[in-house]
Enzyme design. Sequence first.
Site, PDB file in Angstrom:
ATOM      1  N   ASP A  97       0.708  -1.150   0.088  1.00  0.00           N
ATOM      2  CA  ASP A  97      -0.057   0.108   0.034  1.00  0.00           C
ATOM      3  C   ASP A  97       0.846   1.359   0.073  1.00  0.00           C
ATOM      4  O   ASP A  97       2.125   1.146   0.444  1.00  0.00           O
ATOM      5  CB  ASP A  97      -0.846  -0.031   1.279  1.00  0.00           C
ATOM      6  CG  ASP A  97      -1.837  -1.180   1.261  1.00  0.00           C
ATOM      7  OD1 ASP A  97      -2.134  -1.621   0.301  1.00  0.00           O
ATOM      8  OD2 ASP A  97      -2.331  -1.546   2.439  1.00  0.00           O
TER       9      ASP A  97
HETATM   10  N1  URA Z   1      -1.323  -6.036   3.705  1.00  0.00           N
HETATM   11  C1  URA Z   1      -1.707  -4.736   3.999  1.00  0.00           C
HETATM   12  O1  URA Z   1      -2.713  -4.474   4.473  1.00  0.00           O
HETATM   13  N2  URA Z   1      -1.063  -3.763   3.136  1.00  0.00           N
HETATM   14  C2  URA Z   1       0.218  -3.998   2.451  1.00  0.00           C
HETATM   15  O2  URA Z   1       0.844  -3.106   2.017  1.00  0.00           O
HETATM   16  C3  URA Z   1       0.617  -5.249   2.383  1.00  0.00           C
HETATM   17  C4  URA Z   1      -0.136  -6.252   3.013  1.00  0.00           C
END
Ligand code: URA
Length: 270
Positions: A102
């Site tokens: 993310d």
């Molecule tokens: N899980 C998440 O919630 N965000 C990420 O960036 C990676 C795994």
Amino acid sequence: MRLDKFLAEASVATRTLMRTYIKAGYVTVNGEVVLIPEFEIDEHNDIIKYQDLQITHTVKQYYMFHKPGGCITARQDANCKTVLDYFDTVNTNALFPVGRLDKDTEGLLFLTNDGTFGHHLTQPGKNVMKKYYFWALGSLNEDAEKRLKEGFRIEKEGSITRPATINVISVGRYQEFKNEIEEVVSINQKRLGQQPVISGYLTISEGHKHQVKRMLRAVGCGVIYLKRISIGEIALDLSLEKGQFRTLTELEVCTLMGRVPIANTENDKN
Ligand code: URA
């Protein structure tokens, strides 16, 4: 460069198989059949064909990147900085991120131009473990830990998560961990003083969108900081600052792919 090495690097076949194919007469160099695997070629100018298919020289690229928060895991974006923007010193024409983090997630991300490598690490069936360090608002009781460990349905209609590993490091009130938390995340800490907080590691084998945040949210914890620290056997190199990258070693690539490094095979005399 040696003919067998060139063809193996172009992913025509393994080096061992390539030697067999060359000796069997499947390969031509500038129109002439060459039967010697060690034959030296000029990979930039010679025309190499395998069963009449011209093979071009592709150098495989494999990078470990320490993704900072604030950039998106994409090749390009009209509005936002992307992970590729940090790769200004290398050829990024065919480079792509393996999986995604993310925008606000930090940590380990691989980038490559090798589709097989990318596919291997992201294919659901391969069960590659990914370990995340988190800080979250909330707390986990025994039942919540059990659900994470055994697998549970996050959303009503969704499937059951695969068993995860949870290791809690710190449990307490925001106030107690204020300094540690604010080192990694800037949030409006007004009124957070007495809120329960928790930090720990969650290791999962799935890669669905927001998987860690959704899993923790479903058991009552709101993630405020997330960092991926390992994928399979390979951990983020601690010498990499946020935004820095380095080439993965051949051993690291082979470890991730579950294969023996070519340098360790008897065919690597070069
Ligand atoms: N899980 C998440 O919630 N965000 C990420 O960036 C990676 C795994």
